[in-house]
Design an enzyme around this catalytic site. Sequence first.
Site, short mmCIF file in Angstrom:
data_model
loop_
_atom_site.label_atom_id
_atom_site.label_comp_id
_atom_site.label_asym_id
_atom_site.label_seq_id
_atom_site.Cartn_x
_atom_site.Cartn_y
_atom_site.Cartn_z
N ARG A 143 -6.59 23.31 -26.99
CA ARG A 143 -7.49 23.68 -25.99
C ARG A 143 -8.23 22.58 -25.77
O ARG A 143 -8.59 21.67 -26.55
CB ARG A 143 -8.29 25.06 -26.43
CG ARG A 143 -9.52 24.99 -26.44
CD ARG A 143 -10.35 26.14 -26.84
NE ARG A 143 -11.36 26.41 -25.63
CZ ARG A 143 -11.56 27.65 -25.21
NH1 ARG A 143 -10.89 28.78 -26.02
NH2 ARG A 143 -12.46 27.92 -24.42
N GLU A 154 -7.60 35.52 -16.54
CA GLU A 154 -8.05 36.98 -16.39
C GLU A 154 -9.24 36.64 -15.10
O GLU A 154 -10.16 35.56 -15.51
CB GLU A 154 -9.01 37.13 -17.46
CG GLU A 154 -9.12 38.66 -17.57
CD GLU A 154 -9.96 39.14 -18.67
OE1 GLU A 154 -10.66 40.24 -18.50
OE2 GLU A 154 -9.79 38.62 -19.65
N LYS A 186 -16.01 31.06 -21.53
CA LYS A 186 -16.41 31.99 -20.36
C LYS A 186 -17.71 32.68 -20.78
O LYS A 186 -18.45 32.97 -20.04
CB LYS A 186 -15.32 32.80 -20.00
CG LYS A 186 -14.23 32.38 -18.88
CD LYS A 186 -13.31 33.49 -18.51
CE LYS A 186 -12.42 32.51 -17.66
NZ LYS A 186 -11.42 33.67 -16.94
#
Length: 679
Positions: free
Chosen positions: A296, A46, A306
Amino acid sequence: MSKPGVTNPDQLVGRPIPTWDENSAELASTHLKESGSIVRTRFPPEPNGYLHIGHAKSMNMNFSLAFEKLGVSPENRETYFRYDDTNPEKESKEYIDSLRNDLTWLGWSPAKTTYSSEGFNHLHSCAVKLIMKGLAYVCFLTKAEVEQQREVLKKRVAVIAKGGDPEKQCEAVSPDIYPGKYRNTSVEENLKLFEDMRKGKFPEGHCTLRMKMDITSPNPNMHDSMAYRIKYTAHPHVGSGWCIYPSYDFTHCIIDSLEGIDYSICTLEFETRRESYYWLLWALDLYKPRVYEMSRLNIAHTVLSKRRLLKLVDSNTVRGWDDPRMPTISGLRRRGYTKECINTFCNDIGATRNMNLVETNRLEQAARVCLADVSRRAMAVLDPVKVTLTNFTDSKTCTVPNIPTDPSKGSHDVIFTPTFYIDGADVRAEADSNFFGFAPTQLVGLKYADVKVRCDSVKVGKDGKPTEVICSVTDEVTKPKSYITWVSAVHNLPCEVRQYGHLFTVPEPSDKWEEEINAESEVVISTALVDPSAGELCDASSTDKWNSNNSFQFERIGYFVVDDDTTYDSKSGKGKIVFNSIVSLKVDIAKDTKKDATASAAAHAQRQRQAILKARLSIPVEEFFKKVEDYAGMFSKFDVDGFPTHDKDGEELKKSAAKKLKKDLAKHQKSLANAAKKK
């Protein structure tokens, strides 16, 4: 049934969702007809921030490692680069451009670049189709009411888990909240309301389109997830044509299907969304890709959220998204990590479902390996102390190899003069049998100058620190125990050196992460000097924020890179040179003096080792081989006690290997026991 082109289909298999994740014969046939033996993955970030090293791991998986695991030949591999751009409030052209630049810099070439926003028309038609099937409705519950509903559903799931009566638990709840008064609105009314949403007839936040899923499911992601919301914000890519935008949960599975993705690879936090992913494709009768979740990336002493990274930028805690302390691709590049360093690191850690904390020394070691044969050598001093030779008046030219391991890279000249500078770490006011630098009566060699000197005296300032060393050249046959690097007092270039440490004081930043920021993560040294042969490679015209700047190995100190803040003009000799520290040379703490390591580097390495040992004390015995970075990703199967039984390729461990592992586990158990006694 495996797809043609995939020889190892069992390598990427996730939890099955019976019925929903099964493709009909017609869907499977159509997909096969359209893609043939091509196996397709996608990398869908994104554009709401800069890419970080966790994204580098995802790129490595989607562009390379997944195909290796599946046994797909190079000619049958395709990876799409997709902008998952459905939230215009947090997205921008700056982020869109940065994603593309970082992907290109890391060396990945997508078969196609796509935007979810370019599929808004199709996504809208899918929403209409859901409404017509009675599987979506316009909901006017307020945000507070939706939160109340989800809390009720959460408690309901807990009651079921305990064997209680869930409906009795909900008796006191208003039917407007549970199951919700808008779930049974007619198809005709929902179509009209959704069209009114699209035409901008409702205020932002007044209503949403929700999918009519399964509110009795134990999975919260099936509790009527949102499909569309109203946002009166122009989109950075497709402009102002829309005031309703699809959610991530609605978008990504549909776009995966429309793009013919074979393997939709994500991280483990999305594992609970597997049901909603397949439910929606089932509801729309669309082709269903295979979904696989991997762990992750978690790296010690930093954050990869983020939201947190954005806060670091907005609060001016760091210089920006490309600050050398940031784990972003831009930050790592500015720090001096090349694409080879990052890709080597990603290959090294691999991709598994095992959650683990990767220690920073693995990334640092990847940098040392990759930089050793490409970084130009130079002599530099960070804390200059003047040396004066009493019996040497001439100057001499010394030849220094640019890269000692590769003669084809040539050499450069430096001038040795009667006065020169050495680093403060190489001087002591008093002699020490374990110190081989400059100290009274000590014999020292000067690297590349073919000169041996005897230290006659050391002058010190009021603070007791050495300020000048008086020496004499000697031709005695005794061999010095060390050869010190130096920079001429006459021929040198002043520079600023920014030394970087961990951004956080703890290996795993907690919810109080802002209090755990390391105030000394950047130390600026304004007194440094480098030999002038480096000048041409430090020219400001050669710096580029989207490419790697020139790197150096400052001999006996570490690796450094020219920073973007450099303004130096090599022709005029004017301007400022700025270097960023990349990584120190490898230090063996027990033998640091014999290896001529600086005292500061040894101290830093000691702190790193202590932090690593401390972090390991938080790992329980049964998780040792899954979380300790030395072993993470090396094994594919474990027994009930967490002991490895098979290597990462599925081969059963040999007795000799198991014996060694048992010894390492015993050491860890002993460390835990000792730590418990101290408490």
